[in-house]
Design an enzyme around this catalytic site. Structure first.
Site, PDB file in Angstrom:
ATOM      1  N   PHE A 209       0.859  -1.188   0.000  1.00 21.07           N
ATOM      2  CA  PHE A 209       0.000   0.000   0.000  1.00 21.07           C
ATOM      3  C   PHE A 209       0.894   1.235   0.000  1.00 21.07           C
ATOM      4  O   PHE A 209       1.740   1.406   0.877  1.00 21.07           O
ATOM      5  CB  PHE A 209      -0.921   0.040   1.225  1.00 21.07           C
ATOM      6  CG  PHE A 209      -1.838   1.226   1.208  1.00 21.07           C
ATOM      7  CD1 PHE A 209      -3.094   1.140   0.617  1.00 21.07           C
ATOM      8  CD2 PHE A 209      -1.436   2.454   1.724  1.00 21.07           C
ATOM      9  CE1 PHE A 209      -3.937   2.244   0.554  1.00 21.07           C
ATOM     10  CE2 PHE A 209      -2.263   3.567   1.666  1.00 21.07           C
ATOM     11  CZ  PHE A 209      -3.521   3.457   1.083  1.00 21.07           C
ATOM     12  N   ASP A 318       9.221   2.732   1.804  1.00 24.27           N
ATOM     13  CA  ASP A 318       8.049   3.490   2.241  1.00 24.27           C
ATOM     14  C   ASP A 318       7.857   3.249   3.737  1.00 24.27           C
ATOM     15  O   ASP A 318       7.371   2.198   4.148  1.00 24.27           O
ATOM     16  CB  ASP A 318       6.834   3.012   1.427  1.00 24.27           C
ATOM     17  CG  ASP A 318       5.525   3.675   1.858  1.00 24.27           C
ATOM     18  OD1 ASP A 318       5.456   4.176   2.996  1.00 24.27           O
ATOM     19  OD2 ASP A 318       4.572   3.670   1.056  1.00 24.27           O
ATOM     20  N   LYS A 349       2.356  10.221   8.515  1.00 26.88           N
ATOM     21  CA  LYS A 349       1.677   9.700   9.722  1.00 26.88           C
ATOM     22  C   LYS A 349       2.307  10.191  11.027  1.00 26.88           C
ATOM     23  O   LYS A 349       2.188  11.365  11.345  1.00 26.88           O
ATOM     24  CB  LYS A 349       1.629   8.168   9.661  1.00 26.88           C
ATOM     25  CG  LYS A 349       0.646   7.648   8.583  1.00 26.88           C
ATOM     26  CD  LYS A 349       0.345   6.193   8.782  1.00 26.88           C
ATOM     27  CE  LYS A 349      -0.529   5.598   7.700  1.00 26.88           C
ATOM     28  NZ  LYS A 349      -1.926   5.468   8.094  1.00 26.88           N
ATOM     29  N   THR A 373       2.450  24.330  -4.294  1.00 26.33           N
ATOM     30  CA  THR A 373       2.279  25.611  -3.592  1.00 26.33           C
ATOM     31  C   THR A 373       2.871  25.565  -2.191  1.00 26.33           C
ATOM     32  O   THR A 373       3.704  26.392  -1.830  1.00 26.33           O
ATOM     33  CB  THR A 373       0.786  25.985  -3.491  1.00 26.33           C
ATOM     34  OG1 THR A 373       0.272  26.159  -4.815  1.00 26.33           O
ATOM     35  CG2 THR A 373       0.598  27.282  -2.709  1.00 26.33           C
TER      36      THR A 373
END
Lengths: 491, 491
Positions: A209, A318, A349, A373
């Site tokens: 994931f 990851d 997280k 941005t």
């Protein structure tokens, strides 16, 4: 050890946070002593609120509405006044519990407050203390050997921008280091066509994931519900090991599983090179989380890195869910003794800000390529700075390791007591999990746990995952095991 | 009117914010009287900081380092103590200026503070006041006729999730409203193949900008540097009108431009249907911003909506840059008198939180499809609530319209005074822009403006865009025009 024991005692006698007692590590908060369930779950107020929210959006995933004024430490209080021990912590994203006094004080400092409300476009007008902040906060916990960092908004955004960085780096190498683009590249990319928009891919693992935006979602391979109806890139996959437990009794078989998976990684790299869509990067979780808490051995990760190096594939780890301490090290990949760092490590997280570490030598040659941005949020770095201080001052990595031992021991006992209900206890630190024989049984356990006052997460087909905050102590582990035992007995 | 004049006077005599003077609208902050440049630009401290930051990341886009403790209202103070009038405001993302006293007070409220530091997974455990917050804050300014809203993290993430919503809605209609998936769909999506990962597309316009993650980036067609080396989906494009100015002297020609563009939209929809990659949605900015501040007529947008309806294509309006007041209405598309609302409207920047409005009837039938860990950030909604109050109390939409008139009049005068340097003045409210004959000339003007104390933004090939905060008053407009005149004289 003394510090940990100190923690426990001080917490039990409810001495509030800021006091230091004879140099012994302190605990910060007055917590309830145990869970307390007063209504049916979900309670009446929660049900009414769900109706209200569902009038505005798809809200069927909402489990409870929280009273964040009353939640504290490891305890989550819902809209109906029920008190839960939280072993899921907002999908593993709360590092030091609810309403930590140090976090509540963060914005008393007017400079911090002004940094929060004057959110800059960090890529154009960062604050004058931004470079120092990156150095003092993010680089202070950087994976060894990685000297660059970019902040981002969330996990998906971090992975997407890691992929972009990897693609740019790959193409730069293909150009022999030249940084200029051809007219053809500039024209073709405006039509989304190669060579400007090249056929390049990221390899990911079955069960992995990595987020939900279109690039990240292409590499996500956990469950159909995450992917259905969304266009995806033709990027390759490979199987991730599925081990048999207990590990020490299944070493030979699990080693074969490693071999099989690595072979298929090599095949996929070869196949996608041949079909003109070469693999520029490979992304892997140190423990597959959403997909079912699947672990792989240090040897697997070492050999995977070697494979990447041999094929000129960037190795992206990851650590969105595993990062920031819950496995008993700051970064889970530190358990793997890699001979050199990964090329990119992504986080979010518990780190409160998204972002990724990399080698600054491999940054894009031109500006405005890995850009947006906001490029992150200084307000989150202010909170993270405090979180890292608390982790150090309260020795929370040791707490994780101690509590993890108690939890794992308890879970092992329970899998012997209830072999028809739970099995395959596994994990590192407090980042633990176990399986049930079926999805239905797993869901029943999790739902009954909740009715008994414990919030837990599910993942994969038949797994319950533990994702407590780093302040989850031995006493919380004992409560968790007690309630899980009671729950299993009641089934 | 009186209120606006009141604003002006009170500000000049420097009465601080919280006082109400005879019921007249107040202005909130004590500002410098004008820009003040003390060093070369960039100054020595800024240059040293840039070196420090560049050791960690690609930082060539950084223009200045800011002192956000000293910046106030419309005035940006840099690390070297230079004071600039800010007509760019962090790429158009600062709604009510720096250090607005109302924002500084926001987190004095302990409930707000706890909402900020206990960031939930909004899709699973939102706060008990979240439904009310969505209703009172976001739905209070919802585009007329749209009754659903999802919060997100940033503009890219908002557009990506809008696309996902549109694809799911499209496939649901294809299934005749059935909500179940076939085994084939579930299996194929795990391999990123149709039918589960369908060949569906989003049409976007040449010159459009919709973000930088892979789905959003595919629809972004502003500049090669944004897209180079990133794989992209094969999604269609169409030209966006390029008008001749002044509009009133070029009506016939501009009308022809509308016709041509709309014809090519229709062609692209037809062509991508034939090639098996049908257009599920079309995304358009009310004013193309990053791509060069290109406007289109209300008739263009009306006819575009009609085309979408006829072809079953969702009409997505991207108000990330135009939304929240700068064009003189809350949402820029309100200028277009559409007979019905767009299907989706996306926002971010001045709204402080990302997100999108839609028809809740078209939400995904199942949970966990438009989902991520955080799903936005309640801390940003607390700030937005205050921003919307300030917009109302200080009548800032009127301020925008008044200041916009002064700015536009001044720019028109300057294009007559300096026809070889600037032309094509255009825009709505204070969301204004003008062109230079060449990129080089444009860059020179913007760089000289900065040296004279004004921060401005560039976009497209040869455009300078004005993006002041909503508190930019007539007096600021006058200062801007004076400095621009001085700058043009000096060239």
């Amino acid at each position: 050890m003394l510090r940990i024991r100190g923690l426990h005692i001080i917490n039990r006698i409810n001495i509030p946070s800021t006091q230091h007692v004879r140099g012994i590590s302190k605990v910060s908060q007055i917590e309830p002593e145990k869970p307390e369930i007063k209504t049916s779950i979900p309670g009446p107020r929660t049900q009414a609120l769900l109706k209200e929210l569902s009038a505005l959006q798809q809200a069927d995933s909402v489990q409870l509405f929280a009273d964040y004024d009353k939640s504290t430490g490891n305890y989550f209080v819902d809209a109906d006044g029920n008190v839960f021990l939280d072993a899921f912590t907002q999908i593993s994203s709360v590092p030091i519990g609810y309403n930590h006094p140090e976090l509540l004080k963060c914005f008393d400092d007017k400079h911090n407050l002004r940094s929060l409300i004057n959110r800059p476009a960090l890529g154009v007008f960062p604050s004058l203390d931004w470079p120092k902040k990156l150095n003092n906060v993010l680089m202070a916990v950087a994976p060894k050997g990685l000297n660059g960092v970019s902040t981002m908004m969330c996990g998906s955004c971090s992975n997407e921008n890691a992929y972009k960085t990897v693609f740019m780096w790959y193409r730069k190498r293909e150009r022999g280091g030249k940084i200029d683009f051809t007219q053809e590249e500039m024209a073709s990319c405006m039509a989304n066509q190669p060579p400007g928009s090249p056929n390049l891919s990221i390899l990911s693992f079955q069960g992995g994931f990595h987020g939900r935006t279109f690039g990240a979602l292409t590499t996500t391979r956990s469950k159909p519900i995450h992917k259905l109806d969304c266009p995806a890139f033709d990027w390759p996959q490979a199987p991730f090991p599925r081990y048999k437990y207990p590990l020490e009794q299944n070493q030979r078989e699990n080693k074969k599983e490693d071999d099989k998976c690595l072979e298929q990684v090599a095949d996929a790299i070869e196949q996608y090179k041949k079909k003109g869509n070469p693999v520029a990067g490979l992304i892997v979780e140190p423990i597959q989380s959403e997909g079912g808490d699947h672990e792989a051995s240090p040897e697997f990760f070492q050999r995977l890195q070697k494979l990447c190096k041999e094929n000129g594939v960037a190795y992206i780890i990851d650590e969105v869910q595993t990062g920031c301490g819950p496995t008993g090290k700051m970064w889970c990949y530190e358990h793997f003794d890699l001979p050199s760092p990964p090329d990119v490590l992504t986080f979010s997280k518990k780190m409160l800000t998204g972002g990724f570490y990399f080698n600054v030598e491999n940054k894009p040659s031109q500006p405005y390529r890995v850009f947006n941005t906001w490029m992150g949020d200084p307000g989150k770095l202010i909170l993270l700075e405090k979180v890292l201080e608390v982790i150090e001052n309260e020795k929370l990595i040791s707490v994780v390791n101690e509590s993890g031992k108690v939890l794992k021991k308890g879970l092992h006992e329970l899998e012997h007591e209830f072999p028809n209900l739970i099995n395959s206890v596994r994990g590192r630190g407090t980042f633990l999990s176990f399986n049930s024989p079926t999805t239905k049984c797993r869901d029943q356990i999790n739902s009954d746990l909740k009715k008994n006052g414990v919030l837990g997460g599910v993942c994969g087909e038949n797994t319950i995952r533990l994702r407590p905050a780093l302040i989850f102590q031995k006493k919380h582990a004992e409560i968790y095991i007690d309630i899980l035992r009671k729950t299993l007995k009641g089934m």
